[in-house]
Design a protein around this motif. Structure first.
Motif, short mmCIF file in Angstrom:
data_model
loop_
_atom_site.label_atom_id
_atom_site.label_comp_id
_atom_site.label_asym_id
_atom_site.label_seq_id
_atom_site.Cartn_x
_atom_site.Cartn_y
_atom_site.Cartn_z
N ILE A 1 0.82 -0.98 0.20
CA ILE A 1 0.21 -0.07 -0.38
C ILE A 1 0.73 1.02 0.35
O ILE A 1 0.89 1.87 -0.50
N GLU A 2 1.85 1.37 0.82
CA GLU A 2 2.79 2.16 0.44
C GLU A 2 2.81 2.45 -0.05
O GLU A 2 3.58 4.01 -1.20
N ASN A 3 3.49 1.59 -1.21
CA ASN A 3 4.32 2.09 -2.58
C ASN A 3 3.07 2.22 -3.56
O ASN A 3 3.21 1.55 -4.84
N SER A 4 1.71 2.07 -2.81
CA SER A 4 0.46 2.54 -4.84
C SER A 4 0.75 1.35 -4.87
O SER A 4 0.15 1.16 -6.49
N ILE A 5 0.16 0.67 -4.95
CA ILE A 5 0.22 -1.20 -5.61
C ILE A 5 -0.95 -1.93 -5.28
O ILE A 5 -1.51 -1.83 -6.31
N ILE A 6 -1.35 -1.27 -4.02
CA ILE A 6 -2.73 -1.79 -3.64
C ILE A 6 -3.75 -0.08 -3.31
O ILE A 6 -2.16 0.38 -2.11
N SER A 7 -4.27 0.37 -3.88
CA SER A 7 -4.61 1.66 -3.10
C SER A 7 -6.12 1.28 -2.88
O SER A 7 -6.74 2.58 -2.36
N ALA A 8 -6.75 0.60 -2.21
CA ALA A 8 -8.00 0.50 -1.36
C ALA A 8 -7.38 0.47 -0.29
O ALA A 8 -6.71 0.52 0.53
N PRO A 9 -8.55 1.07 0.06
CA PRO A 9 -8.19 1.28 2.26
C PRO A 9 -7.98 -0.14 3.16
O PRO A 9 -9.58 -0.38 3.11
N ILE A 10 -7.31 -1.01 2.80
CA ILE A 10 -7.27 -2.15 3.60
C ILE A 10 -7.19 -1.78 5.33
O ILE A 10 -6.65 -0.99 5.60
N CYS B 1 -12.54 3.17 18.87
CA CYS B 1 -13.41 3.15 17.62
C CYS B 1 -13.17 3.74 16.71
O CYS B 1 -13.78 4.74 17.09
N GLY B 2 -12.38 3.34 15.68
CA GLY B 2 -11.78 4.52 14.39
C GLY B 2 -10.96 5.89 15.38
O GLY B 2 -9.51 5.05 16.42
N ALA B 3 -11.03 6.65 16.11
CA ALA B 3 -10.53 8.19 16.36
C ALA B 3 -10.67 8.74 17.83
O ALA B 3 -10.21 8.49 18.17
N LEU B 4 -11.52 7.73 17.95
CA LEU B 4 -12.69 7.33 19.87
C LEU B 4 -12.04 6.22 20.48
O LEU B 4 -12.28 5.92 19.57
N ASP C 1 -7.51 2.24 9.18
CA ASP C 1 -7.84 1.89 7.84
C ASP C 1 -6.44 2.82 7.74
O ASP C 1 -5.73 4.01 7.93
N SER C 2 -6.21 2.15 5.69
CA SER C 2 -4.41 2.70 5.45
C SER C 2 -4.33 4.10 5.02
O SER C 2 -3.58 4.58 4.78
N LYS C 3 -6.19 4.70 5.63
CA LYS C 3 -5.41 6.49 4.87
C LYS C 3 -5.80 7.26 6.56
O LYS C 3 -5.73 8.42 6.42
N ASP C 4 -5.36 6.43 7.71
CA ASP C 4 -6.27 7.17 8.65
C ASP C 4 -4.43 7.44 9.19
O ASP C 4 -3.68 7.12 9.76
#
Lengths: 334, 326
Positions: free
Chosen positions: A29-38, A176-179, A243-246
């Motif tokens: 993901i860091e190398n943009s091979i998968i860009s889905a939020p895993i 729970c996410g950010a909380l 997730d990977s965009k957090d």
């Protein structure tokens, strides 16, 4: 009750495999091979202890943080990777990605992308197993945030009333996410929710995989004696982001590092070294072997999907991050 | 040939299928049990608690429970009242409609969702006319809405034996209607075929559910005006019988759709789309007319048990005569 050495070694291998698999997918993901939020579940690998304690054909339903779980039983890692890469050769034909990934032939009946979406499915499956008089137990994995949901309480009632053969496994990972979970719920221990439906409920230490393993074995025996469902709450900590965009602005790096020292892998490796189940060199060799095996699978999967092959040097750099924290430090870690 | 009521036809279909397949399960909630207590007590007496399963007060999970049983290679009928459909919607939309596709067919979903629509004017806010339109907006599910006893029995048997998730909508206003039961007892009908209930070549009237009766009455009265109106019962809303629609529109060139809910419903718009975008466009002699309920909500009426908000015979006659003079 002490877990025997053979099982401890097996549990360590599985956790190591899960940890390295997630680190390597994160690298993609860091190398943009998968860009889905895993969604990753670093620090929560002790769930594998619960799956090991069940029989190999007991149905398991699980949540959206499921990559580590998919290292259990005989699930083919190549098919898991192809599913995340969207290929036809994936477990679900590339249609679902991480959202409902499943392998029914190995008893893995699917993830739920939304909280509590597959709880009623698990209850229906448990009823069917009970009617067919099979010696099987269903396990459903959910998070502590999902336990605030109305459907959770409906399913507790159904399971308890009809004495269904089901284990509700709640992974309380403190966020729970950010909380923070303690700011989200008034009842901090999910086990009391099960208790209010007259269901035997226990709290286990999610850092100690042996605790999880033994508790699940006891729960399974309890259920097969016809005494009804069980709720197990496992207190863990989520090391990875939501997730990977957090960007994780809601907690400090110091907090994450402190909990990384206390993660299930470190705990078990310390236990093994202090009980002479293996030496430091054995553990390093195991890690290298698992990493090499995974690299071969990754290479095959990426080449088959027509994507760039990630070179050996770069993956070693990622592995080194795990190695430093878990094994090479002095003092407390060993 | 014998006569049978709609309600008895449906009950017969359920009984015959429960006898035929021992892996068929009947799941219901306490609302259904209150309304149909005698049917339930008979079923529990014959098959016990483990085949006639009650899930009380849990409409948000009952459909998921049924799909979970279907995952273990069973067939399932789930029975809910239409006023609880909205609470059950999450499980219907995700677990009934989409799950099989996203699992890449690793299991087969033999699920029938039987929805009981009550159109009592004293229901107030809980009125649920038009609930079929919500199911039509979801992919991968069949939606069936019979209007006669023979159709009701045959379509329910097809839905149960078919290996696709199906929604079977039953209107309680039709329960006392009596009709002939034709053919063998185990007759099934394929899903997706409509039925021509009355022949005619001047105008085609498409309808379904409780409006079929009204359309047939209007067709009788139009005969005295010298107008031969064909009445087609759509029977299946999804997938709709597009071939018959195009064929009938080509024949007559004048189309009316009579539907039991308000104007933004699915059936009228689907028929219109089919007629206008196919070969029938060149054969149209008049604009297409959709006759629906005048108001979206049934007005409260404590003295009536029937839904008076449906299209009337008079409205159909007016529109039909206008179309003939176009």
């Amino acid at each position: 009750m002490q877990t025997d050495n053979q099982t401890v070694l097996q549990l360590f291998m599985k956790m190591l495999y899960a940890r390295l698999l997630e680190e390597k997918i994160n690298f993609l993901i860091e190398n943009s091979i998968i860009s889905a939020p895993i969604k990753f579940a670093l620090g929560q690998e002790s769930i594998l202890g619960a799956v090991e304690a069940l029989k190999s054909d007991d149905p398991v339903f699980y949540s959206s943080r499921n990559l580590g779980l998919l290292c259990a039983r005989n699930i083919d890692t190549y098919s898991v990777l192809m599913e995340l890469l969207g290929s036809d050769k994936g477990l679900c034909g590339g249609k679902s990605g991480q959202s409902t990934i499943c392998d029914v032939s190995n008893g893995f009946y699917g993830a739920s992308y939304l909280p509590c979406l597959n709880l009623p499915l698990a209850c229906g499956a448990a009823f069917s197993m009970k009617t067919d008089a099979q010696d099987s137990v269903v396990m459903v994995v959910l998070g502590e945030g999902a336990s605030e949901n109305g459907v959770f309480f409906e399913c507790l009632n159904i399971a308890s009333l009809k004495k269904l053969p089901i284990i509700f496994f709640v992974e309380n990972n403190a966020y729970c996410g950010a909380l923070k979970s303690e700011d989200a719920s008034i009842q901090k221990d999910v086990a009391y929710k099960g208790k209010s439906y007259l269901m035997p409920s226990i709290i286990v230490d999610g850092i100690n995989i042996m605790d999880v393993y033994e508790a699940t074995k006891r729960a399974r025996a309890h259920i097969l004696n016809g005494k009804g469902p069980v709720l197990i709450e496992s207190k863990t900590y989520r090391l990875s982001p939501a997730d990977s965009k957090d960007k994780q602005d809601y907690r400090t790096n110091e907090e994450i590092e402190e909990h990384t020292k206390d993660c299930p892998l470190n705990f078990l490796s310390n236990f093994m070294l202090s009980n002479s189940i293996g030496t430091k060199d054995d553990i390093i060799m195991l890690k290298q072997k698992v990493s090499n095996d995974l690299d071969l699978v990754f290479k095959r999967a990426l080449l088959d999907s027509g994507l760039a092959y990630v070179s050996q040097d770069e993956t070693e750099k990622a592995d080194k991050k795990v190695g430093d924290e878990a094994l090479n430090g002095e003092g407390e870690s060993i | 040939m014998r006569e049978i009521s709609f309600y008895n036809a449906v009950t017969e279909a359920i009984k015959e299928e429960m006898l035929r397949d021992e892996r068929l399960y009947f799941i219901y909630d306490n609302e259904y049990m209150t309304k149909f207590y005698s049917q339930i007590s008979e079923m529990t007496h014959s098959y016990g608690d483990s085949r006639a399963i009650v899930i009380a007060n849990s409409q948000a999970s009952i459909v998921g429970f049924g799909v979970g049983m279907a995952e273990m290679m069973n067939s399932v009928i789930i029975n809910i009242m239409a006023k609880d459909v909205y609470r059950a919607m999450e499980q219907i939309a995700y677990n009934m409609a989409k799950l099989e596709t996203f699992y890449a067919k690793q299991f087969v979903s033999n699920v029938v969702l039987r929805v009981i629509v009550e159109e009592d004017p004293s229901l107030g806010i809980a009125q649920n006319t038009g609930v079929e339109n919500i199911f039509c907006a979801l992919d991968n599910m069949n939606v069936v809405y019979p209007s006669t006893p023979a159709d009701a029995k045959a379509l329910l048997k097809s839905a149960i034996r078919g290996k696709e998730p199906t929604v079977y909508i039953e209107n309680t206003q039709l329960y006392n209607d009596v009709g002939p039961m034709i053919g063998e007892e185990s007759l099934t009908l394929p899903i997706g075929i409509s039925d021509i209930k009355k022949e005619g070549s001047d105008i085609t009237i498409f309808s379904y559910g409780p409006c079929v009766k009204t359309s047939l009455k209007a067709s009788e009265e139009l005969k005295s005006d010298g107008i031969q109106a064909k009445v087609v019962d759509l029977r299946t809303l999804k997938p709709m019988d597009k071939e018959t629609i195009v064929q009938c529109a080509c024949e007559s060139g004048r189309v009316i759709v009579v539907e039991p809910c308000s104007m933004d419903a699915y059936a009228g718009n689907c028929v219109a789309r089919t007629v206008v975008s196919g070969t029938s466009f060149d054969y149209l002699k008049a604009p297409l007319k959709i006759i629906a309920s005048k108001s979206a909500l049934i007005p409260y009426n404590p003295h009536s048990k029937t839904n008076d908000n449906l299209p009337t015979v008079f409205e159909i006659l007016e529109e039909a005569r206008q179309l003939m003079n176009y």
